[in-house]
Design a protein around this motif. Structure first.
Motif, PDB file in Angstrom:
ATOM      1  N   LYS A  60      -8.254   3.196  -1.065  1.00 58.62           N
ATOM      2  CA  LYS A  60      -8.459   1.867  -0.490  1.00 58.62           C
ATOM      3  C   LYS A  60      -7.895   1.804   0.926  1.00 58.62           C
ATOM      4  O   LYS A  60      -8.532   1.279   1.850  1.00 58.62           O
ATOM      5  CB  LYS A  60      -7.801   0.806  -1.375  1.00 58.62           C
ATOM      6  CG  LYS A  60      -8.038  -0.617  -0.920  1.00 58.62           C
ATOM      7  CD  LYS A  60      -7.427  -1.608  -1.903  1.00 58.62           C
ATOM      8  CE  LYS A  60      -7.673  -3.045  -1.461  1.00 58.62           C
ATOM      9  NZ  LYS A  60      -7.075  -4.018  -2.422  1.00 58.62           N
TER      10      LYS A  60
ATOM     11  N   GLN B 197      -2.296   6.139  -7.830  1.00 61.69           N
ATOM     12  CA  GLN B 197      -2.103   6.599  -6.452  1.00 61.69           C
ATOM     13  C   GLN B 197      -3.444   6.818  -5.750  1.00 61.69           C
ATOM     14  O   GLN B 197      -3.621   6.423  -4.596  1.00 61.69           O
ATOM     15  CB  GLN B 197      -1.310   7.905  -6.444  1.00 61.69           C
ATOM     16  CG  GLN B 197       0.167   7.780  -6.737  1.00 61.69           C
ATOM     17  CD  GLN B 197       0.882   9.066  -6.380  1.00 61.69           C
ATOM     18  OE1 GLN B 197       0.953   9.466  -5.212  1.00 61.69           O
ATOM     19  NE2 GLN B 197       1.425   9.732  -7.384  1.00 61.69           N
TER      20      GLN B 197
ATOM     21  N   TYR C 228       3.650   5.232 -11.115  1.00 63.84           N
ATOM     22  CA  TYR C 228       2.580   5.574 -10.175  1.00 63.84           C
ATOM     23  C   TYR C 228       1.858   6.819 -10.691  1.00 63.84           C
ATOM     24  O   TYR C 228       2.145   7.944 -10.276  1.00 63.84           O
ATOM     25  CB  TYR C 228       3.152   5.868  -8.785  1.00 63.84           C
ATOM     26  CG  TYR C 228       3.452   4.669  -7.930  1.00 63.84           C
ATOM     27  CD1 TYR C 228       2.541   4.214  -6.975  1.00 63.84           C
ATOM     28  CD2 TYR C 228       4.661   3.989  -8.054  1.00 63.84           C
ATOM     29  CE1 TYR C 228       2.820   3.124  -6.174  1.00 63.84           C
ATOM     30  CE2 TYR C 228       4.956   2.895  -7.253  1.00 63.84           C
ATOM     31  CZ  TYR C 228       4.036   2.464  -6.321  1.00 63.84           C
ATOM     32  OH  TYR C 228       4.315   1.377  -5.532  1.00 63.84           O
TER      33      TYR C 228
ATOM     34  N   SER D 152       0.826  -1.210   0.000  1.00 64.79           N
ATOM     35  CA  SER D 152       0.000   0.000   0.000  1.00 64.79           C
ATOM     36  C   SER D 152       0.861   1.260   0.000  1.00 64.79           C
ATOM     37  O   SER D 152       0.366   2.352   0.223  1.00 64.79           O
ATOM     38  CB  SER D 152      -0.905   0.007   1.241  1.00 64.79           C
ATOM     39  OG  SER D 152      -0.131  -0.039   2.429  1.00 64.79           O
TER      40      SER D 152
ATOM     41  N   LYS E 125      -5.072   3.473  -4.754  1.00 66.30           N
ATOM     42  CA  LYS E 125      -4.403   2.810  -3.633  1.00 66.30           C
ATOM     43  C   LYS E 125      -4.622   3.591  -2.340  1.00 66.30           C
ATOM     44  O   LYS E 125      -4.870   2.996  -1.280  1.00 66.30           O
ATOM     45  CB  LYS E 125      -2.904   2.673  -3.924  1.00 66.30           C
ATOM     46  CG  LYS E 125      -2.565   1.734  -5.078  1.00 66.30           C
ATOM     47  CD  LYS E 125      -1.079   1.636  -5.310  1.00 66.30           C
ATOM     48  CE  LYS E 125      -0.406   0.817  -4.254  1.00 66.30           C
ATOM     49  NZ  LYS E 125      -0.797  -0.599  -4.289  1.00 66.30           N
TER      50      LYS E 125
END
Length: 270
Positions: free
Chosen positions: A167, A161, A156, A129, A164
């Motif tokens: 989340k 980004q 990325y 993560s 992630k």
């Protein structure tokens, strides 16, 4: 001049050989070599060896053993040039041999910091993560050049980004002790920054999360925190002083004045 009188295989290492010499005064153990050195120099029984050749054979065998050390170290996972160099230094390999080994590994394509960085980033992208800043920091710590590290983490994108970070944020919001939503958001900002996400991404995620606030959940959190504070202070304080103490404490915890006043109204002594 000594001659090779006998060549035997070592009992514990089938790829290494003991070389025995005879200089006319009887047989004696001379030295040992790896199979690769044995073949390269075509060592055989009755072969004459002067001292210079023997020294060269021993140096070549030492170099081969140190090269094998590096290969074994590489067998577990990819390594950066710095990791290999540091490992050989730790094994007390002399500087000249380290230079030779590093050049050989580079020529053979066994160490390549750009390839390492790209592979490392893909692995982190799929299995962790962490954000790009933290991953770039990891690469630098492993000895990858700053430019190569920066180019590697360019995969990325903002969208990746954001996905992630969101989340991770949603997971953090539902975990841990009961707190005010505003306090959770503030802590999330710090967590996401520490995880290596860019400021723009952190701002976008926290702005999106503002719509996730649940009024009932917020009230329940305030009641739980308020009752805890009430039990703590009501034995020493009362009236206006108690209310002021509760109001200050709950506000510091991130609750709104409206909710705090509602709680105080419901718990005000008759």
């Amino acid at each position: 001049m000594p001659k090779i009188s006998r060549i035997t295989t070592q009992k514990k290492h089938n790829d290494r050989y003991n070389i025995f010499l005879d200089d006319g005064k009887g047989e004696r153990y001379g030295f040992s070599v790896d199979e690769a050195v044995l073949i390269e120099y075509r060592l055989r029984k009755q072969m004459d060896l002067d001292e210079a050749t023997i020294d060269a054979l021993i140096r070549q065998d030492t170099r081969h053993k140190n090269y094998t050390l590096a290969i074994n170290f590489l067998s577990y996972r990819m390594r950066t040039k710095k990791e290999i160099n540091d490992y050989l230094v730790q094994k007390e390999v002399d500087e000249e041999q380290i230079t030779h080994i590093m050049n050989k590994l580079s020529t053979e394509g066994l160490i390549d910091d750009r390839q390492f960085a790209d592979t490392f980033v893909r692995t982190r992208l799929n299995t962790s993560s962490k954000g790009p800043k933290l991953v770039e920091q990891e690469l630098r710590q492993k000895g990858v050049d700053g430019i190569l590290a920066g180019e590697a983490v360019a995969v990325y994108t903002f969208d990746i980004q954001f996905e992630k970070a969101m989340k991770l944020a949603e997971k953090k919001l539902t975990a841990g002790p009961v707190k005010a939503f505003r306090q959770k958001i503030q802590q999330l900002q710090g967590t996401l920054m520490q995880k290596g996400f860019s400021g723009d991404v952190v701002q976008a995620v926290t702005a999106e999360l503002q719509d996730h606030q649940d009024d009932d959940t917020e009230w329940e959190a305030l009641v739980k925190q308020g009752e805890k504070l009430l039990r703590k202070h009501q034995q020493k304080l009362s009236g206006i002083k108690l209310e002021q103490k509760l109001k200050e404490a709950l506000y510091r915890k991130g609750f709104t004045i409206d909710l705090i006043n509602r709680f105080l109204d419901e718990n005000r002594e008759a």
